[in-house]
Enzyme design. Structure first.
Site, PDB file in Angstrom:
ATOM      1  N   THR A   7       0.599  -1.046  -0.058  1.00 18.69           N
ATOM      2  CA  THR A   7      -0.069  -0.015  -0.158  1.00 18.69           C
ATOM      3  C   THR A   7       1.021   1.515   0.163  1.00 18.69           C
ATOM      4  O   THR A   7       0.666   1.950  -1.140  1.00 18.69           O
ATOM      5  CB  THR A   7      -0.325   0.091   1.107  1.00 18.69           C
ATOM      6  OG1 THR A   7      -1.622  -0.825   0.865  1.00 18.69           O
ATOM      7  CG2 THR A   7      -1.797   1.251   1.453  1.00 18.69           C
ATOM      8  N   ASP A  52       1.252  -6.745  -4.775  1.00 17.16           N
ATOM      9  CA  ASP A  52       0.462  -6.771  -3.101  1.00 17.16           C
ATOM     10  C   ASP A  52       0.532  -8.326  -2.385  1.00 17.16           C
ATOM     11  O   ASP A  52       1.324  -8.656  -3.043  1.00 17.16           O
ATOM     12  CB  ASP A  52      -0.812  -6.706  -3.136  1.00 17.16           C
ATOM     13  CG  ASP A  52      -1.831  -6.379  -2.470  1.00 17.16           C
ATOM     14  OD1 ASP A  52      -1.388  -7.204  -1.435  1.00 17.16           O
ATOM     15  OD2 ASP A  52      -2.693  -6.184  -2.594  1.00 17.16           O
ATOM     16  N   SER A  53       1.547  -7.922  -0.896  1.00 21.39           N
ATOM     17  CA  SER A  53       2.295  -8.533  -0.268  1.00 21.39           C
ATOM     18  C   SER A  53       1.422  -9.803   0.281  1.00 21.39           C
ATOM     19  O   SER A  53       2.018 -10.388   0.470  1.00 21.39           O
ATOM     20  CB  SER A  53       2.604  -8.213   1.112  1.00 21.39           C
ATOM     21  OG  SER A  53       2.064  -8.159   1.763  1.00 21.39           O
ATOM     22  N   SER A  54       0.528 -10.277  -0.617  1.00 22.94           N
ATOM     23  CA  SER A  54      -0.746 -11.312  -0.803  1.00 22.94           C
ATOM     24  C   SER A  54      -0.195 -11.891  -1.237  1.00 22.94           C
ATOM     25  O   SER A  54      -0.528 -13.133  -1.096  1.00 22.94           O
ATOM     26  CB  SER A  54      -2.499 -10.654  -0.302  1.00 22.94           C
ATOM     27  OG  SER A  54      -2.346 -10.131   0.859  1.00 22.94           O
ATOM     28  N   THR A  84       1.246  -4.464   4.279  1.00 19.27           N
ATOM     29  CA  THR A  84       1.258  -5.162   5.780  1.00 19.27           C
ATOM     30  C   THR A  84       0.689  -6.529   6.031  1.00 19.27           C
ATOM     31  O   THR A  84       0.963  -6.914   6.910  1.00 19.27           O
ATOM     32  CB  THR A  84       0.429  -4.164   6.427  1.00 19.27           C
ATOM     33  OG1 THR A  84      -0.831  -4.314   6.117  1.00 19.27           O
ATOM     34  CG2 THR A  84       0.980  -2.703   6.375  1.00 19.27           C
ATOM     35  N   THR A 267       1.017 -21.603  19.965  1.00 20.63           N
ATOM     36  CA  THR A 267      -1.412 -21.242  20.632  1.00 20.63           C
ATOM     37  C   THR A 267      -1.897 -20.491  19.665  1.00 20.63           C
ATOM     38  O   THR A 267      -1.363 -19.507  18.766  1.00 20.63           O
ATOM     39  CB  THR A 267      -0.744 -20.682  22.068  1.00 20.63           C
ATOM     40  OG1 THR A 267      -2.179 -20.056  21.779  1.00 20.63           O
ATOM     41  CG2 THR A 267       0.316 -19.493  21.712  1.00 20.63           C
ATOM     42  N   GLN A 268      -2.368 -20.952  19.742  1.00 16.64           N
ATOM     43  CA  GLN A 268      -3.636 -20.006  18.830  1.00 16.64           C
ATOM     44  C   GLN A 268      -3.861 -18.544  20.052  1.00 16.64           C
ATOM     45  O   GLN A 268      -4.018 -17.324  18.894  1.00 16.64           O
ATOM     46  CB  GLN A 268      -5.505 -20.205  18.326  1.00 16.64           C
ATOM     47  CG  GLN A 268      -5.157 -21.653  17.569  1.00 16.64           C
ATOM     48  CD  GLN A 268      -6.438 -22.190  17.314  1.00 16.64           C
ATOM     49  OE1 GLN A 268      -7.486 -21.295  17.624  1.00 16.64           O
ATOM     50  NE2 GLN A 268      -6.690 -22.917  16.657  1.00 16.64           N
TER      51      GLN A 268
END
Ligand code: ASP
Length: 334
Positions: A7, A52-54, A84, A267-268
């Site tokens: 972004t 886009d970092s996705s 991000t 852990t979640q």
């Protein structure tokens, strides 16, 4: 600045924000603040294509690491500009890749692009540049919204806010308010060995992450654990617990461990750490061969699996090193 996309430098298009070659540089040149005498001299090394970092992939981590290594002697520090969405993954991967790092590598991005009148890009960019030039933190850090954190401890916690990242299990390395403050006692000491920067690829392994949820079937787990998978981060409940009342689930875990797949329990929960001795539901996973990920984030545990498996270590060696603190990603309990 190694510019990967995100972004921070995007432009409005018919399909929404998208990165465009040369656009960020042109904007920065047009904004007087970026030529202010208090700022260090900077140059942008643009990755091709900007993304886009996705769309991030370990091959691109390698590209970023190579850019830093190639120009290591040319600059006092490096800023990596990144979207991000997967910034915490890249911030977790680079510490494993950049071995012998003695200069600051500051990753940053923004929630609103620099091209918008109201944005968080300008502050994140300017402070990251100052940090990289004047604060010789010899590690990979993430700077965002006034907070400097260790890269391999960072997680994205907010899809909308300007303080989008946190470091839940390690205190901040610094903060930027009226003053820029570095908490040096929390910062790594620069390595004596190896004498030069070397880089290690992370793209030679197949790893995965699976988040437990009530009702997850042994078949789902079994499918996930099929070849070519070599390592799995199991995102379990609380202190690392799982459905121990399902014998098939436990058998699938055990057989995978016996085949040499390294399974690491994280852990979640956003904070705290795994303790597989706390409950019978955790102990059963441990007895099946699952390793404790301690207080590592999922991002760091994934990066560590990529790193150790890409290095070609045997499953036994990977298991041993998973429990060691390799680059500040894990708090060892005494
Ligand atoms: N989708 C964007 C990216 O990760 C989001 C951002 O940069 O904030 O590239």
């Amino acid at each position: 600045m190694v510019y990967n996309g995100g972004t921070i430098g995007m432009k409005r298009s018919q399909d929404g924000y998208a990165p465009e070659t040369g656009y960020l540089q042109a904007q920065m040149e047009a904004i007087p603040a970026f030529r202010h005498s208090s700022l260090p001299q900077w140059e942008i090394l643009e990755q091709q294509p900007l993304i886009d970092s996705s769309n991030m992939h370990p091959d691109r981590w390698w590209g970023i690491a190579q850019d830093i290594a190639r120009h290591y002697d040319d600059y006092d520090g490096f800023v990596v500009l990144h979207g991000t969405d997967t910034l915490a993954y890249t911030a977790s991967a680079l510490p494993f890749m950049l071995q012998g790092l003695r200069k600051p590598v500051i990753l940053t991005g923004s929630q609103i692009p620099l091209c918008e009148i109201r944005n968080d890009a300008q502050e994140n960019l300017i402070t990251s540049l100052l940090l990289a030039a004047h604060y010789p933190v010899p590690e990979v850090c993430l700077y965002f919204g006034g907070r400097l954190m260790r890269g391999c401890r960072s997680v994205k916690i907010d899809a909308m806010g300007f303080q989008a990242f946190a470091s839940p299990n390690y205190p901040l390395l610094g903060q930027a308010g009226i003053e820029i403050e570095i908490f040096w006692e929390r910062v790594k000491t620069a390595p004596l060995q190896p004498p030069a920067l070397t880089i290690q690829a992370l793209n030679k392994a197949t790893v995965g992450a699976l988040r437990l949820f009530p009702g997850i079937s042994a078949t789902v787990l079994e499918n996930m654990l099929k070849p070519p998978l070599q390592g799995l981060v199991l995102e379990a409940y609380g202190v690392g617990n799982g459905p121990a009342n399902d014998p098939v689930f436990l058998r699938v875990l055990r057989q995978a461990c016996e085949r040499g797949i390294v399974i690491v329990d994280c852990t979640q929960c956003i904070m705290g750490h795994v303790d597989l001795r706390g409950y019978a539901t955790g102990r059963a996973l441990s007895e099946a061969g699952v390793l404790s990920g301690g207080d590592m984030t999922t991002e760091a545990a994934l990066a560590k699996l990529y790193y150790l498996l890409s290095a070609g270590l045997s499953p036994a060696e990977v298991r041993t090193q998973m429990l060691e603190n390799l680059c500040g990603e894990l708090t060892l309990s005494d």
